[in-house]
Design an enzyme around this catalytic site. Structure first.
Site, PDB file in Angstrom:
ATOM      1  N   ASP A 109      -5.080  -3.735   4.478  1.00 31.83           N
ATOM      2  CA  ASP A 109      -5.623  -3.284   5.756  1.00 31.83           C
ATOM      3  C   ASP A 109      -7.125  -3.462   5.861  1.00 31.83           C
ATOM      4  O   ASP A 109      -7.656  -3.672   6.933  1.00 31.83           O
ATOM      5  CB  ASP A 109      -5.223  -1.831   6.050  1.00 31.83           C
ATOM      6  CG  ASP A 109      -5.433  -0.918   4.871  1.00 31.83           C
ATOM      7  OD1 ASP A 109      -6.251  -1.271   3.994  1.00 31.83           O
ATOM      8  OD2 ASP A 109      -4.804   0.146   4.816  1.00 31.83           O
ATOM      9  N   ASP A 136       0.859  -1.183   0.000  1.00 26.08           N
ATOM     10  CA  ASP A 136       0.000   0.000   0.000  1.00 26.08           C
ATOM     11  C   ASP A 136       0.887   1.222   0.000  1.00 26.08           C
ATOM     12  O   ASP A 136       2.063   1.134   0.310  1.00 26.08           O
ATOM     13  CB  ASP A 136      -0.786   0.079   1.323  1.00 26.08           C
ATOM     14  CG  ASP A 136      -1.851  -0.961   1.411  1.00 26.08           C
ATOM     15  OD1 ASP A 136      -2.166  -1.547   0.377  1.00 26.08           O
ATOM     16  OD2 ASP A 136      -2.356  -1.167   2.537  1.00 26.08           O
TER      17      ASP A 136
HETATM   18  P1  ATP Z   1      -3.593   2.931  -0.011  1.00 25.84           P
HETATM   19  O1  ATP Z   1      -4.232   1.794  -0.713  1.00 25.84           O
HETATM   20  O2  ATP Z   1      -2.219   3.200  -0.468  1.00 25.84           O
HETATM   21  O3  ATP Z   1      -3.748   2.918   1.460  1.00 25.84           O
HETATM   22  P2  ATP Z   1      -5.558   4.993  -0.151  1.00 25.84           P
HETATM   23  O4  ATP Z   1      -5.652   5.058   1.312  1.00 25.84           O
HETATM   24  O5  ATP Z   1      -5.443   6.261  -0.883  1.00 25.84           O
HETATM   25  O6  ATP Z   1      -4.354   4.181  -0.634  1.00 25.84           O
HETATM   26  P3  ATP Z   1      -8.299   4.262  -0.302  1.00 25.84           P
HETATM   27  O7  ATP Z   1      -8.420   4.351   1.171  1.00 25.84           O
HETATM   28  O8  ATP Z   1      -8.945   3.160  -1.032  1.00 25.84           O
HETATM   29  O9  ATP Z   1      -6.789   4.178  -0.696  1.00 25.84           O
HETATM   30  O10 ATP Z   1      -8.778   5.646  -0.870  1.00 25.84           O
HETATM   31  C1  ATP Z   1      -9.001   5.848  -2.226  1.00 25.84           C
HETATM   32  C2  ATP Z   1      -9.473   7.256  -2.473  1.00 25.84           C
HETATM   33  O11 ATP Z   1     -10.709   7.478  -1.850  1.00 25.84           O
HETATM   34  C3  ATP Z   1      -8.536   8.311  -1.898  1.00 25.84           C
HETATM   35  O12 ATP Z   1      -7.537   8.670  -2.827  1.00 25.84           O
HETATM   36  C4  ATP Z   1      -9.496   9.465  -1.659  1.00 25.84           C
HETATM   37  O13 ATP Z   1      -9.687  10.208  -2.851  1.00 25.84           O
HETATM   38  C5  ATP Z   1     -10.777   8.775  -1.303  1.00 25.84           C
HETATM   39  N1  ATP Z   1     -10.939   8.680   0.146  1.00 25.84           N
HETATM   40  C6  ATP Z   1     -10.151   8.015   1.022  1.00 25.84           C
HETATM   41  N2  ATP Z   1     -10.610   8.105   2.264  1.00 25.84           N
HETATM   42  C7  ATP Z   1     -11.731   8.833   2.207  1.00 25.84           C
HETATM   43  C8  ATP Z   1     -12.689   9.264   3.171  1.00 25.84           C
HETATM   44  N3  ATP Z   1     -12.572   8.969   4.460  1.00 25.84           N
HETATM   45  N4  ATP Z   1     -13.714  10.019   2.742  1.00 25.84           N
HETATM   46  C9  ATP Z   1     -13.833  10.306   1.446  1.00 25.84           C
HETATM   47  N5  ATP Z   1     -12.989   9.926   0.504  1.00 25.84           N
HETATM   48  C10 ATP Z   1     -11.948   9.213   0.847  1.00 25.84           C
END
Ligand code: ATP
Length: 872
Positions: free
Chosen positions: A611, A333
């Site tokens: 995760d 990640d």
């Molecule tokens: P990784 O997989 O590296 O942990 P990440 O945390 O960016 O990456 P996701 O958590 O799937 O992956 O998030 C994808 C996208 O969704 C983010 O880039 C953001 O634009 C949006 N996002 C993440 N968290 C939130 C939230 N709590 N509320 C709204 N949008 C969110």
């Protein structure tokens, strides 16, 4: 009967408010004092421990082993022949062996138990109206627990509020389809699986969010009552150890058979005396059976598990310790693993213009320039948010998602009143990538949405879509994580889901920095040197992902494949692409599974991090599934082989290093033990077949093998990582450990042992020494060879003739000094001489023995250098 016991039976059928009243609880949670009081009354929230085997049984189990049976048989026979000294020595050795085994096994088990304790679950609860994360064991009836997808339910809960929540309750009901949850009471006679108003301890929340009232804890929970979910006591074994165990068992039988035949041969063909022949044959069996091997390997594993835990990698399934050493690709990640997950909003763009936000950390203080009205955007950022900021001892921290914490800090900087009551919410899900809330604000009910720009911009009306997409893209390319926020006036009581699409007013873009971890940059470079390719699989935007990947130093950041790209590829095309591309963006958990499968199809050994609850299948599929200890869900942790206590990529690289070290050490233990046993056995067999006097007596063999060999062998379990461990390519998956090379080494070393021991023995006899002196010299020769062999084995991948190699480690010197002292004792102390049949050896002869040891080391070292040279 306490009220809490009564609740247990009918909480599902009563209205939620009734249950709260019954337990003297409020939706804001208990006070800290009340929670402590109830804790004293009800005790900790965990199931009674599964009792392992008691110490007596564990001690007795030490005697359950082919060799020990043989020895006990031998003691009885020699007793019957009235050879009391032999009987005494055999029994003493058997006892000493059992004590050593018992102590070591106890240490290994204690190490594993300590590791299990590190994985204790935590729970988010409301105490004094504030959300706090506590140890799951400290929950009490009346606590209010907050749950989200991926959490394990920490106690039996009466649902107070459920938003799209469902739980997988197979451990209780056997039914693997998740059950939807609701706050509505159900029929009093509904079976467990239909009690939708309850969340049961030990089950998994698969989607949505929920809030529940603790009605039963510990052994009073449903799962406690059926005595289920007892964390299985993990066996201290891995495929390699199991393989060696199996090998050692069959080898023992083979040796017993050969020994029996030798006995028959000696008596009927050699016409030897039975009692002498019997003891000699026992000597052969003792010499040849590698009885200490499985035990020393288990210790090696336990030490490896501890070493990994010190580097923040907690092993959940032991076979992972072997697998992690062989990984050739790590899929990781981004957020929190490669980056710090300490977010700060630095840029904001609204239809009114672009703004720069200042300030560090989560303090809601800092300037915004140029000055402007950001109140709508700030309100959305503050309300479409599940996190809370905490100010303690002058430090601001977040409870919840750091990105949401950063949004709160930004909202604080922008100012305004952000108080409102939430009416409804659509929780964030990595599949739809947005979150929505409906809140009652001072200006009436409003809906706010935040999420990935592609997703949210598409929901807005009256905007210049291409222009805003470009602006979001440009922010992402600067390495920022970008969110779009939007809102609309709404009524209630629920979010108008259909009205979200196309009916929102765009409020602005927010750009957050999340700097790379410096130690992750170093770890990625270390992996590259170790022949391991690192790939980033993230839910973030392609631009952000590729900018961060470049900062981290991934090999190929030019090409990025997005989740949509992956969907367009069939499995064959994917298998081709996946080898070369290192950055995968806007992926969903389902893509991770496809990626692991594609990489494995290419013959690679894959470690995969995860995760969320939906990452579980990919974690299970990977050769090594790695879950995040801090931000990871319980579901991911349960599916994983390894849990990172600090979520840090550098800990994965450290685990690879430790994994390679453990594997090397297991190999060293095997390569040291087998030739030693073979050498000793050949000495006795040759003497028997040739009808010569035994160069070492059976009792002496017993001493060498069961006392000195086990003591020396243990040192290898503690060997530190060899230099160059992380500059070698990964070992091929499924490379056999009992390789041709090992067989060759067994033969070579055994032959050299044979030559040296017979050489010294013959030299002594030729000089006219008494037989006992010649045997004492041969015995010391064996031990000296073992010690030199130990120094040799410590460096199987490099030369043993460096100062560092000779200096060795503390453990090596402790065992060498101990064994040397013991040798002096059995050689020169009269009482021990009487027991072992030894006699004084002249100083010059002692020097000669050591000199032969040096020559032995020189020969095997030169042979190794030739082999290493040929490999290059
Ligand atoms: P990784 O997989 O590296 O942990 P990440 O945390 O960016 O990456 P996701 O958590 O799937 O992956 O998030 C994808 C996208 O969704 C983010 O880039 C953001 O634009 C949006 N996002 C993440 N968290 C939130 C939230 N709590 N509320 C709204 N949008 C969110």
């Amino acid at each position: 009967m306490t009220s809490f016991d009564r609740m247990l039976t009918d909480a599902h059928a009563r209205p939620a408010a009734d249950c709260l009243a019954e337990l003297d609880a409020t939706p804001e949670g208990l006070s800290g004092d009340e929670a402590s009081r109830r804790f004293a009354e009800h005790g900790p929230n965990h199931l009674p421990e599964v009792r392992g085997r008691g110490p007596v049984l564990r001690f007795l189990a030490q005697f359950h082993n082919v060799l020990i049976y043989v020895l006990i048989g031998a003691a009885i026979v020699s007793g019957a022949m009235q050879h009391w000294v032999d009987t005494g020595v055999i029994l003493a050795v058997v006892l000493a062996n059992a004590v050593i085994g018992f102590v070591q096994e106890g240490k290994a088990e204690a190490a594993m138990a300590a590791i299990r304790g590190m994985l204790a679950p935590r729970a988010a609860v409301l105490r004094d109206g504030v959300r706090v994360t506590v140890d799951g064991a400290s929950l009490v009836p009346g606590d209010i627990v907050l749950l989200e997808a991926g959490d394990k339910v920490p106690a039996d809960l009466r649902v107070l509020e459920a938003r799209g929540a469902a739980a997988q309750e197979a451990i209780l009901t056997g039914e693997s389809v998740p059950v939807e949850k609701t706050a509505q009471a159900v029929a009093a006679d509904a079976p467990l699986g239909d009690r939708q108003s309850m969340l049961w301890s030990g089950t998994l929340v698969t989607q949505g969010t929920a809030r529940g009232l603790v009605v039963a804890t510990g052994a009073s929970t449903e799962v406690g009552r059926i005595g289920g979910l007892l964390a299985g006591v993990e066996q201290l074994t891995t495929p390699l150890v199991a393989q060696i165990d199996h090998f050692a068992r069959w080898l023992s039988f083979l040796i017993l058979l050969v020994s029996g035949l030798l006995l028959v041969y000696g008596i009927f063909i050699g016409h030897q005396d039975f009692s002498e022949m019997f003891m000699a044959v026992v000597g052969v069996a003792v010499a040849a059976i590698p009885e200490g091997l499985p035990a020393v390997m288990t210790i090696t594993l336990a030490i490896g598990v501890q070493a990994m835990a010190r580097r923040n990698a907690i092993v959940r399934r032991l076979p992972a310790i072997e697998a992690i050493g062989s990984v050739s690709v790590i899929c990781t990640d981004k957020t929190g693993t490669l980056t710090r997950n300490e977010m700060v909003v630095t840029e904001v763009e609204t239809p009114d213009g672009a703004f720069t936000v200042e300030g560090d950390g989560y303090a809601p203080q800092g300037g915004i320039s140029p000055a402007g009205d950001l109140s709508d955007l700030a309100l959305a950022a503050a309300l479409c948010n599940d996190a809370a900021l905490r100010h303690r001892d002058g430090v601001w921290s977040v409870e919840g998602d750091p990105m949401e914490g950063a949004l709160l800090a930004f909202a604080g900087k922008a100012g305004g009143d952000h108080d409102a009551r939430r009416l409804d919410a659509i929780p964030f899900d990595s599949r739809h990538r947005f979150m929505a809330v409906l809140t009652e604000t001072a200006a009436g009910p409003k809906t706010f949405v935040k999420g990935a720009p592609e997703r949210v911009l598409g929901m807005c009306e009256d905007i210049d879509l291409p222009q805003w997409q470009d602006r979001a893209e440009a922010m992402a390319r600067r390495g920022l994580r970008v969110l779009a926020l939007a809102g609309r006036a709404g009524s209630g009581p629920q979010i108008d889901r259909a009205g979200l699409e196309g009916g929102l007013t765009f409020l602005g873009l927010v750009g957050l920095v999340d700097p790379p971890r410096p130690e992750a940059i170093a770890a990625v470079a270390e992996c590259a040197a170790a022949g391991i390719r690192v790939k980033m699989i993230t839910g973030d935007h392609a631009g952000t992902a590729s900018a961060i990947a470049a900062q981290i130093g991934l090999a190929n950041t030019r090409r990025v494949l997005t989740g949509a790209d992956l969907d367009g590829l069939d499995d064959t095309q994917l298998a081709l692409e996946v080898a070369d591309v290192d950055v995968f963006a806007r992926t969903s958990p389902e893509h991770k599974l496809r990626l692991v499968t594609a990489l494995q199809a290419g013959g690679l050994s894959v470690a995969m991090t995860g995760d969320g609850v939906n990452d579980a299948p990919a974690l299970k599929r990977a050769d090594v599934g790695i879950a995040m200890g801090l931000k990871g869900s319980e579901a991911a942790k349960e599916a994983a082989d390894l849990v990172l206590a600090d979520d840090n990529f550098a800990s994965i690289a450290a685990a690879v290093r430790e994994g390679r070290t453990v594997y090397d050490n297991l190999k060293k233990v095997i390569s040291w033990t087998l030739p030693t046993n073979a050498g000793e056995a050949m000495v006795v067999i040759l003497a028997l077949l040739a009808g010569l006097a035994l160069p070492v007596t059976a009792v002496q063999i017993l001493w060498v093998n069961l006392i000195t060999a086990i003591t020396l062998g243990i040192a290898l379990a503690f060997e530190p990582t060899e230099a160059g461990t992380m500059t070698r390519p990964p070992r091929p998956r499924n490379a056999p450990i009992l390789s041709g090379e090992l067989v060759w080494r067994v033969l070579l070393v055994a032959t050299l042992f044979l030559a040296a021991v017979f050489g010294i023995f013959t030299y002594a006899i030729d000089k006219g020494y008494p037989l006992a002196v010649a045997q004492t010299m041969a015995l010391n020769m064996l031990v000296v060879l073992e010690i030199f062999h130990l120094f040799f084995i410590r460096n199987i991948h490099s030369t043993s003739l460096t100062w560092a190699a000779v200096r060795g480690t503390r453990v090596v010197w402790i065992v060498v000094v101990a064994v040397t002292a013991a040798q002096f004792a059995v050689t020169y102390l009269p009482p021990l001489q009487a027991v072992l049949g030894t006699q004084d050896v002249a100083v010059m002869d002692g020097v000669l023995i050591v000199a032969v040891g040096v020559a032995f080391l020189a020969i095997i070292e030169i042979e190794k250098q030739i082999r290493l040279g040929l490999k290059q």
